[in-house]
Design a protein around this motif. Structure first.
Motif, PDB file in Angstrom:
ATOM      1  N   SER A 161     -13.592  -3.512  10.164  1.00 30.71           N
ATOM      2  CA  SER A 161     -12.178  -3.513   9.748  1.00 30.71           C
ATOM      3  C   SER A 161     -11.801  -2.535   8.530  1.00 30.71           C
ATOM      4  CB  SER A 161     -12.012  -5.236   9.171  1.00 30.71           C
ATOM      5  OG  SER A 161     -12.924  -5.294   8.092  1.00 30.71           O
ATOM      6  N   ASN A 162     -12.844  -2.329   7.747  1.00 29.51           N
ATOM      7  CA  ASN A 162     -12.663  -1.335   6.515  1.00 29.51           C
ATOM      8  C   ASN A 162     -12.231   0.126   7.213  1.00 29.51           C
ATOM      9  OD1 ASN A 162     -12.763  -3.308   4.621  1.00 29.51           O
ATOM     10  ND2 ASN A 162     -14.767  -2.823   4.124  1.00 29.51           N
ATOM     11  N   LYS A 163     -13.030   0.459   8.190  1.00 24.28           N
ATOM     12  CA  LYS A 163     -12.857   1.768   8.909  1.00 24.28           C
ATOM     13  C   LYS A 163     -11.384   1.982   9.823  1.00 24.28           C
ATOM     14  CE  LYS A 163     -15.098   4.793  12.245  1.00 24.28           C
ATOM     15  NZ  LYS A 163     -16.267   5.071  13.045  1.00 24.28           N
ATOM     16  N   LEU A 164     -11.027   0.400  10.214  1.00 22.82           N
ATOM     17  CA  LEU A 164     -10.000   0.493  10.838  1.00 22.82           C
ATOM     18  C   LEU A 164      -8.587   0.468  10.160  1.00 22.82           C
ATOM     19  CD1 LEU A 164      -8.474  -0.202  13.770  1.00 22.82           C
ATOM     20  CD2 LEU A 164      -8.394  -2.647  13.169  1.00 22.82           C
ATOM     21  N   ILE A 165      -8.593   0.109   8.774  1.00 24.21           N
ATOM     22  CA  ILE A 165      -7.709   0.204   7.759  1.00 24.21           C
ATOM     23  C   ILE A 165      -7.582   1.758   7.518  1.00 24.21           C
ATOM     24  CG2 ILE A 165      -7.018  -0.515   5.500  1.00 24.21           C
ATOM     25  CD1 ILE A 165      -8.274  -3.405   5.995  1.00 24.21           C
ATOM     26  N   ALA A 166      -8.899   2.194   7.113  1.00 26.91           N
ATOM     27  CA  ALA A 166      -8.645   3.578   6.769  1.00 26.91           C
ATOM     28  C   ALA A 166      -8.228   4.521   7.593  1.00 26.91           C
ATOM     29  CB  ALA A 166     -10.324   3.915   6.446  1.00 26.91           C
ATOM     30  N   GLN A 167      -8.007   4.125   9.101  1.00 30.93           N
ATOM     31  CA  GLN A 167      -7.524   4.893  10.056  1.00 30.93           C
ATOM     32  C   GLN A 167      -6.233   4.718  10.270  1.00 30.93           C
ATOM     33  OE1 GLN A 167     -10.345   4.333  13.284  1.00 30.93           O
ATOM     34  NE2 GLN A 167     -11.928   5.932  12.533  1.00 30.93           N
ATOM     35  N   THR A 168      -5.517   3.547   9.679  1.00 31.76           N
ATOM     36  CA  THR A 168      -4.207   3.426   9.947  1.00 31.76           C
ATOM     37  C   THR A 168      -3.479   3.782   8.796  1.00 31.76           C
ATOM     38  OG1 THR A 168      -4.545   1.289   8.804  1.00 31.76           O
ATOM     39  CG2 THR A 168      -4.876   1.323  11.276  1.00 31.76           C
ATOM     40  N   ALA A 169      -2.015   4.101   9.195  1.00 35.00           N
ATOM     41  CA  ALA A 169      -1.041   4.659   8.149  1.00 35.00           C
ATOM     42  C   ALA A 169      -0.448   3.527   7.519  1.00 35.00           C
ATOM     43  CB  ALA A 169       0.125   5.141   8.844  1.00 35.00           C
ATOM     44  N   PRO A 170      -0.365   3.519   6.130  1.00 30.51           N
ATOM     45  CA  PRO A 170       0.072   2.261   5.352  1.00 30.51           C
ATOM     46  C   PRO A 170       1.541   1.903   5.588  1.00 30.51           C
ATOM     47  CG  PRO A 170       0.249   4.459   4.135  1.00 30.51           C
ATOM     48  CD  PRO A 170      -0.583   4.655   5.392  1.00 30.51           C
ATOM     49  N   THR A 171       1.807   0.701   5.819  1.00 24.32           N
ATOM     50  CA  THR A 171       3.331   0.266   5.944  1.00 24.32           C
ATOM     51  C   THR A 171       3.916   0.399   4.729  1.00 24.32           C
ATOM     52  OG1 THR A 171       2.663  -1.772   5.277  1.00 24.32           O
ATOM     53  CG2 THR A 171       2.561  -1.681   7.223  1.00 24.32           C
ATOM     54  N   PHE A 172       5.340   0.397   4.767  1.00 21.71           N
ATOM     55  CA  PHE A 172       6.247   0.472   3.717  1.00 21.71           C
ATOM     56  C   PHE A 172       5.848  -0.547   2.475  1.00 21.71           C
ATOM     57  CE2 PHE A 172      10.361  -0.638   1.434  1.00 21.71           C
ATOM     58  CZ  PHE A 172      10.443   0.743   0.728  1.00 21.71           C
ATOM     59  N   GLN A 173       5.717  -1.734   3.097  1.00 16.87           N
ATOM     60  CA  GLN A 173       5.242  -2.861   1.972  1.00 16.87           C
ATOM     61  C   GLN A 173       4.306  -2.487   1.375  1.00 16.87           C
ATOM     62  OE1 GLN A 173       7.234  -5.919   1.682  1.00 16.87           O
ATOM     63  NE2 GLN A 173       5.802  -5.901  -0.348  1.00 16.87           N
ATOM     64  N   GLU A 174       2.907  -1.962   1.913  1.00 17.01           N
ATOM     65  CA  GLU A 174       1.961  -1.684   1.342  1.00 17.01           C
ATOM     66  C   GLU A 174       2.000  -0.478   0.363  1.00 17.01           C
ATOM     67  OE1 GLU A 174      -2.767   0.169   2.177  1.00 17.01           O
ATOM     68  OE2 GLU A 174      -1.340  -0.216   3.606  1.00 17.01           O
ATOM     69  N   LEU A 175       2.904   0.594   0.605  1.00 19.89           N
ATOM     70  CA  LEU A 175       3.288   1.572  -0.419  1.00 19.89           C
ATOM     71  C   LEU A 175       3.767   1.029  -1.585  1.00 19.89           C
ATOM     72  CD1 LEU A 175       4.843   4.249   2.082  1.00 19.89           C
ATOM     73  CD2 LEU A 175       2.508   4.255   0.901  1.00 19.89           C
ATOM     74  N   GLU A 189      -1.083  10.895   5.364  1.00 15.49           N
ATOM     75  CA  GLU A 189      -0.782  11.849   6.353  1.00 15.49           C
ATOM     76  C   GLU A 189      -0.639  11.290   7.663  1.00 15.49           C
ATOM     77  OE1 GLU A 189      -4.158  14.270   6.056  1.00 15.49           O
ATOM     78  OE2 GLU A 189      -3.126  15.627   4.410  1.00 15.49           O
ATOM     79  N   LEU A 190      -0.875  10.047   7.882  1.00 12.93           N
ATOM     80  CA  LEU A 190      -0.713   9.298   9.214  1.00 12.93           C
ATOM     81  C   LEU A 190       0.742   8.808   9.295  1.00 12.93           C
ATOM     82  CD1 LEU A 190      -4.223   7.452   9.479  1.00 12.93           C
ATOM     83  CD2 LEU A 190      -3.655   9.642  10.512  1.00 12.93           C
TER      84      LEU A 190
END
Length: 460
Positions: free
Chosen positions: A16-30, A239-240
């Motif tokens: 799950s940590n690796k999956l999060i690291a490979q996904t772009a952050p959402t606007f809410q997360e930003l 960058e994603l």
């Protein structure tokens, strides 16, 4: 079995940590990350914590204060006494003439336990508590404005990335067209249908396009670094980001400024000043305090020596091994009533009332400016909606002209310069259209800030 379960849980966590690291952050997360990281917002939280500490200090005024003190002293003194001969009244005891000096020394030990407590502050403490509560509410409301500023800044960078994404799409489309047109121009040059000068124009256009692609990459990298500074999210995830640029929907509550954080804070500020007036008006009310004291006094090894024999005693020396007073207990309640303090209390009341009036004036001024700002932002938003329609029509016309120029270039009806000009016109019109969408989104967000309704939910 337990070991297998722990291993499975560990593998799932890592995945799950690796999956999060490979996904772009959402606007809410930003936005959430920026709200946590922002230093100005952190300091505002600390200011609120300081105000709460002051509130606790007021609660603790009624707690007893206790202190223990002690001291030791060595006493040594010399004195001269001149006393005429006399007789004690009533007892009729003759006292001879005294003309001599005394030397005295002693040791002193003293210890005290003092306890005091405020029983009644004259109403000043409750008024100050209410003033601090109002001040804290004002600070908490002002945090909303800081949060809206952060949302606006993150949203701007996020939309700029979307705008650059549209630019990248246009550049890729132009790249494909130029590749096709270059092949056509190469064949036309071989058949002698175009001059070498016209062929070189197509090559120059391709070089210019490569320069614009490099410029795009630089601007995007700068925006990624800006978002990294705002959010502390790793650059590899930023960058994603691939988001779309779409016109903003119709905001709600466009005719009121009642939700503006500044007005709410000013209302709380006025309330705080009014409680300060009440606190200042208590200067004449009696204050009551309870006190207790437990003491110990020991005067030991006391010796007094005279030059001549002392009357009644018959010798020149007086000694005492110990003079002790223990325990010495004092209990009591006292009050202080300032019936006249030199007009200091009256002046404090006057200053507090002036503070209230200043806060009221500041609120009125803020209301006028905020209403004017709402009108301006409403006008800008409506104009930007109209601008989108104009730019969209211009882009459609330019696209049609480019399609015609490409067909005519293939059959030799137009020159390469005409085709390149049509491509430039379409690219400019398309960029103007997407820039109009970006401007409309900025105006919509400023309009939401004008009404105090800017949240992450309101712009998604």
């Amino acid at each position: 079995m337990k070991t297998s379960s722990k291993l499975l849980l560990f593998l799932l966590t890592c995945f799950s940590n690796k999956l999060i690291a490979q996904t772009a952050p959402t606007f809410q997360e930003l936005v959430d990350s920026a709200l946590v990281k922002d230093y100005k917002l952190a300091n505002q939280r600390l200011d609120i914590e300081l105000a709460r500490i002051d509130r606790k200090k007021l609660n603790e005024i009624y707690l007893p204060n206790a202190d223990i003190s002690g001291k030791y002293a060595y006493l040594n003194s010399s004195s001269t006494v001149v006393f005429p001969q006399t007789t004690l009244p009533v007892l009729n005891i003759p006292i001879p003439e005294i003309d001599g000096g005394f030397n005295s020394r002693a040791n002193l030990a003293k210890a005290d336990l003092n306890i005091s407590s405020v029983l009644f502050s004259g109403g000043k403490v409750p008024a100050l508590k209410q003033a601090l509560d109002a001040k804290t509410r004002a600070q908490e409301v002002l945090m909303e404005k800081s949060e809206q500023d952060i949302i606006s800044e993150v949203s701007k960078a996020y939309d700029q990335i979307a705008l650059l994404s549209q630019v990248k799409v246009l550049l890729n489309e132009n790249q494909k067209r130029l590749d096709i047109n270059l092949k056509t121009a190469t064949k036309a040059l071989g058949y002698g249908l175009i001059t070498k000068y016209d062929f070189q124009k197509v090559e120059v256009a391709k070089t210019q396009l490569a320069s614009k692609v490099q410029e795009y990459e630089g601007k995007r990298a700068l925006l990624i670094q800006q978002l990294n500074r705002l959010t502390q999210i790793p650059v590899s995830r930023l960058e994603l980001i691939e988001n779309d640029l779409r016109p903003f929907g119709q905001p709600k509550n466009l005719n009121t400024i009642e939700n503006r954080a500044e007005l709410k804070a000013l209302n709380s500020g006025i309330e705080a000043y009014r409680h300060s007036v009440k606190a200042a008006q208590t200067w004449w009310v009696p204050k009551i305090q309870a006190a207790a004291s437990l003491g110990y006094l020991n005067l030991f090894d006391v010796k007094s020596t005279a030059k001549n024999a002392l009357p009644l005693i018959g010798r020149p020396e007086l000694r005492a091994d110990k003079i002790e007073l223990a325990p010495s207990l004092v209990l009591g309640v006292g009050f202080k009533w300032d019936i006249f303090d030199g007009l200091k209390g009256k002046r404090e009341v006057q200053k507090a009332k002036i503070g209230v009036q200043k806060a009221i004036n500041e609120k009125k001024d803020a209301e006028e400016l905020l209403k004017l700002n709402l009108i301006k932002n409403t006008t800008d938003y409506e104009n930007s909606n109209a601008e989108i329609k104009v730019k969209q029509k211009q882009m459609q016309v330019a696209k049609g002209a480019l399609d015609v120029a490409e067909k005519e270039f293939k059959v030799g009806l137009v020159k390469a310069s005409d085709l390149i000009g049509a491509q430039a016109d379409y690219q400019t019109a398309a960029l103007d259209y997407y820039q109009a969408i970006f401007n409309q989104r900025r105006n919509a967000i400023e309009l939401l800030k004008s009404t105090g309704d800017l949240t992450t939910q309101s712009i998604q």
